[in-house]
Design an enzyme around this catalytic site. Structure first.
Site, PDB file in Angstrom:
ATOM      1  N   GLU A 137      -7.559   4.655  -3.723  1.00  0.00           N
ATOM      2  CA  GLU A 137      -8.122   5.443  -2.621  1.00  0.00           C
ATOM      3  C   GLU A 137      -8.322   6.873  -3.088  1.00  0.00           C
ATOM      4  O   GLU A 137      -7.449   7.453  -3.735  1.00  0.00           O
ATOM      5  CB  GLU A 137      -7.192   5.477  -1.400  1.00  0.00           C
ATOM      6  CG  GLU A 137      -7.058   4.198  -0.630  1.00  0.00           C
ATOM      7  CD  GLU A 137      -6.182   4.376   0.609  1.00  0.00           C
ATOM      8  OE1 GLU A 137      -6.113   5.504   1.157  1.00  0.00           O
ATOM      9  OE2 GLU A 137      -5.554   3.397   1.031  1.00  0.00           O
TER      10      GLU A 137
ATOM     11  N   TRP B  57     -12.438   5.858  -0.595  1.00  0.00           N
ATOM     12  CA  TRP B  57     -12.055   5.625   0.796  1.00  0.00           C
ATOM     13  C   TRP B  57     -12.999   6.475   1.621  1.00  0.00           C
ATOM     14  O   TRP B  57     -12.972   7.693   1.538  1.00  0.00           O
ATOM     15  CB  TRP B  57     -10.596   6.059   1.042  1.00  0.00           C
ATOM     16  CG  TRP B  57     -10.125   5.702   2.416  1.00  0.00           C
ATOM     17  CD1 TRP B  57     -10.258   6.454   3.565  1.00  0.00           C
ATOM     18  CD2 TRP B  57      -9.440   4.500   2.811  1.00  0.00           C
ATOM     19  NE1 TRP B  57      -9.720   5.794   4.633  1.00  0.00           N
ATOM     20  CE2 TRP B  57      -9.214   4.605   4.204  1.00  0.00           C
ATOM     21  CE3 TRP B  57      -9.022   3.360   2.146  1.00  0.00           C
ATOM     22  CZ2 TRP B  57      -8.558   3.601   4.924  1.00  0.00           C
ATOM     23  CZ3 TRP B  57      -8.374   2.378   2.861  1.00  0.00           C
ATOM     24  CH2 TRP B  57      -8.146   2.492   4.232  1.00  0.00           C
TER      25      TRP B  57
ATOM     26  N   ASN C 126       0.823  -1.199   0.000  1.00  0.00           N
ATOM     27  CA  ASN C 126       0.000   0.000   0.000  1.00  0.00           C
ATOM     28  C   ASN C 126       0.862   1.256   0.000  1.00  0.00           C
ATOM     29  O   ASN C 126       1.777   1.389   0.808  1.00  0.00           O
ATOM     30  CB  ASN C 126      -0.910  -0.005   1.235  1.00  0.00           C
ATOM     31  CG  ASN C 126      -1.787   1.224   1.306  1.00  0.00           C
ATOM     32  OD1 ASN C 126      -2.688   1.388   0.482  1.00  0.00           O
ATOM     33  ND2 ASN C 126      -1.519   2.110   2.265  1.00  0.00           N
ATOM     34  N   GLU C 127       0.529   2.172  -0.913  1.00  0.00           N
ATOM     35  CA  GLU C 127       1.207   3.469  -1.053  1.00  0.00           C
ATOM     36  C   GLU C 127       2.674   3.412  -0.609  1.00  0.00           C
ATOM     37  O   GLU C 127       3.104   4.079   0.336  1.00  0.00           O
ATOM     38  CB  GLU C 127       0.439   4.587  -0.341  1.00  0.00           C
ATOM     39  CG  GLU C 127       0.111   4.374   1.107  1.00  0.00           C
ATOM     40  CD  GLU C 127      -0.863   5.411   1.651  1.00  0.00           C
ATOM     41  OE1 GLU C 127      -1.612   6.025   0.864  1.00  0.00           O
ATOM     42  OE2 GLU C 127      -0.887   5.601   2.885  1.00  0.00           O
TER      43      GLU C 127
END
Length: 505
Positions: A395, A438, A188-189
Site C-alpha cells: 500500500e 492504494w 494486514n499491517e
C-alpha cells in the site's frame, strides 16, 4: 545540537528529490516486478449481510451510534456486485496485479466450521475474472475483519485460540483458491493493527467508549502481536507442508512502516531513532528473520513482552517468504518530549519506545506530503538489518478530499515520486518485487469514512449504482504501465492538459 531547521529540511528534501527527476519507464524495472492496486473486503465489497455473510468486528464497530448513518461499509464501493466492471477497468488500465482481502465471515460465517457456498463462489469468480484478464491476484487473508462470533467467544487476537481458527481459515483459502493465487499475505499491517486495536486504541467488535479494565492495556498490544506472529507462522508452515510443492506460491506478513529519521544530529536522537526502529520494525521482523524479539524490547518491557518457546521460535523464524510493506508517512524522531503525531493511537506503546515522532513538512498522521526518501530509507534499512528480504510495497497512496476534483495532480506527483524511490532502492540492491497503489477505486476509508479518498477512480457514493469515473491518476498510471508515459517528461504535462478538459465532477 540544533534541530534541523525548516530551511535545512527543505534543502534536504530538494536534494533528495533530484534523484527522481530523470525520466524512467516501466521497462526500467525488472520484467517480473508487479505493479498493482489494492483494496480490502470491508472497504470495497459492501453487501455486508448478503448471501450468508455474518457480521465481522468491523461491521459491529462501524454500526455504533456515532450520529452518522453513512459511516460504515454496508455498501462501500459495492465491489461485491460490481467486481466484473472493476476488473475490466483494471485490464483497460494495464494493471498487472490486484490486491484484495477475503472476508473471513463471508467465507466461513461462524468463524469455523461450514463454508458458505455463495461466499466461496464470489471469490472463485473474482479470481477467475482477474486471471481471465491476465491480472495476478494478491490475496490478504486478514484485513481487520475477524468474525464477530470469535470476538464474542474469546476476545479475538489476545487469545491463543485465534491461532488455530486462523490456521483453519487459511487452510480453506489455500485449498480452494491456491491453484490460482501465488501471493498470500496472512495479516494486514500487523504492527499497526496490534498498536491501534489493543491497549488504548480502537477495539474492533465493540462500541466506544471501551472499558479497558477488563484487560491489561499495558500488555494486550504485545500479546496480540505475539499471537499474530504465531498465527502467521502456523498458516505459513501449513502452506509449506501441504500446498507449496503443488501450488508454488509464497506467503508473507505485512507491517506498517513509518520512515524514521533523527530530528537532530545529536547522539540522543540517533539512539531514539534506533529504539523506534526496534519497536516499529524489529518487533515483527526480528522474530521472522532471527527467531526472537529485539533486545531493547525485552529489556524495556520485561514480563510484559511474551516469550517464544524454543519450538515457537523455530516455527516463526523463516516463516515469511516476503515482507509486505505498507507505507504512507515519514517522521523525525527525537529523544526529547515533543508534540508527537502518533501517540494518540496508543500512548502506552510510544511511551515504551521513549521517543517522540515529529511531522516532516506539512505532514499529519493521515494527511501528508510526499516524502519518497522515507520509503527509500525503509527499504535500505530492511536490506541492511534483515538480510535483504523480498519485499512488496502493498500500500502507498495519497489521500484527498473525496469529490474535490478528477484532476488529482497531487496524487500523480505522489505516486510517481514513490515509484522513483522504489526504482532507486532496487538499483541499490533492494529485493523489492512489487508496488501497489492504494487504492484502485474510492473506498470506505478506515478513519476518513467517505470524507477522504485514495482512489484512482472516483466513486459516486450518492449514486445507488456507485458510478466510477477515471481521475487523472488512473490515466497516468495506465500510461506508465503501458509505456506511453515517461516520468518527469513532457508526457505527464500533456496528459494533464488533455485531462483538464473533462475533469469536472
Amino acid at each position: 545540537m540544533k534541530p534541523l531547521s525548516l530551511f535545512s529540511s527543505f534543502i534536504l528534501v530538494t536534494v533528495l528529490a533530484t534523484c527522481y527527476i530523470d525520466a524512467f519507464t516501466r521497462n526500467d524495472f525488472p520484467e517480473d516486478f508487479l505493479f498493482g492496486a489494492a483494496t480490502s473486503a470491508y472497504q470495497w465489497e459492501g453487501a455486508f449481510d448478503e448471501d450468508g455473510k455474518t457480521p465481522s468486528v468491523w461491521d459491529t464497530t462501524s454500526h455504533c451510534d456515532n450520529g452518522d448513518n453513512v459511516s460504515n461499509g454496508d455498501i462501500a464501493s459495492d465491489g461485491y456486485h460490481k467486481y466484473k466492471e472493476d476488473v475490466k477497468l483494471m485490464a483497460e488500465m494495464g494493471l498487472e496485479s490486484f490486491r484484495f482481502s477475503i472476508s473471513w465471515s463471508r467465507l466461513i460465517p461462524n468463524g469455523r466450521g461450514p463454508i458458505n457456498p455463495k461466499g466461496l463462489l464470489f471469490y472463485k469468480n473474482l479470481i477467475k475474472e482477474l486471471r481471465g484478464h491476465g491480472i495476478e491476484p494478491q490475496v490478504t487473508l486478514y484485513h481487520y475483519d475477524l468474525p464477530q462470533s470469535l470476538e464474542d467467544e474469546y476476545g479475538g487476537w489476545i487469545n491463543r485460540k485465534v491461532i488455530e481458527d486462523f490456521t483453519a481459515f487459511a487452510d480453506v483459502c489455500f485449498r480452494e483458491f491456491g491453484d490460482d493465487v501465488k501471493l498470500w499475505t496472512t495479516i494486514n499491517e500487523a504492527t499497526l493493527f496490534a498498536i491501534g486495536s489493543y491497549g488504548d486504541g480502537m477495539k474492533y467488535g465493540h462500541c466506544p467508549p471501551i472499558n479497558y479494565s477488563t484487560g491489561n492495556s499495558c500488555t494486550e498490544t504485545y500479546i496480540a502481536g505475539h499471537n499474530m506472529l504465531l498465527a502467521h507462522a502456523s498458516a505459513s508452515n501449513l502452506y509449506k507442508l501441504k500446498y507449496k510443492t503443488k501450488q508454488r506460491g509464497s506467503v508473507g506478513l505485512s507491517i506498517y512502516a513509518y520512515g524514521l529519521y533523527p530530528y537532530t544530529n545529536s547522539k540522543d536522537d540517533e539512539i531514539a531513532t534506533q529504539r523506534a526502529e526496534a519497536f516499529l520494525f524489529g518487533w515483527m521482523l526480528k522474530p521472522l528473520v532471527f527467531g526472537d524479539y529485539p533486545d531493547i524490547m525485552k529489556r524495556t518491557l520485561g514480563s510484559r513482552l511474551p516469550v517464544f518457546s524454543e519450538e515457537e521460535s523455530e516455527q516463526v523464524k523463516g516463516s515469511s517468504d516476503f515482507v509486505g510493506v505498507i507505507h504512507y508517512n515519514t517522521f523525525y524522531v527525537t529523544n526529547r518530549p515533543a508534540p508527537s503525531l502518533v501517540t494518540s493511537i496508543n500512548k502506552l506503546f510510544f511511551t515504551d519506545i521513549g521517543a517522540s515522532l515529529i511531522a516532516t513538512g506539512n505532514a499529519s498522521l493521515f494527511e501528508f506530503d510526499a516524502i519518497p526518501w522515507g520509503l527509500e530509507g525503509i527499504l535500505e534499512h530492511l536490506k541492511q538489518s534483515y538480510n535483504n528480504p523480498p519485499i512488496y510495497i502493498l500500500e502507498n497512496g495519497k489521500p484527498m478530499k473525496h469529490g474535490s476534483t478528477l484532476q488529482d495532480t497531487p496524487r500523480v506527483e505522489f505516486i510517481q515520486a514513490y515509484i522513483g524511490a522504489v526504482l532507486n532502492a532496487i538499483k541499490n540492491g533492494s529485493d523489492t518485487r512489487g508496488y501497489f497503489v492504494w487504492s484502485m477505486v474510492d473506498l470506505y476509508e478506515l478513519l476518513g469514512g467517505y470524507m477522504t479518498s485514495y482512489g484512482m477512480y472516483y466513486v459516486n457514493f450518492s449514486d445507488p449504482g456507485r458510478k466510477r469515473s477515471p481521475k487523472l491518476s488512473a490515466s497516468w498510471y495506465s500510461g506508465f504501465l503501458n509505456g506511453t508515459i515517461d516520468v518527469a517528461s513532457q508526457d505527464t504535462i500533456q496528459l494533464q492538459r488533455k485531462f483538464s478538459g473533462s475533469s469536472s465532477l
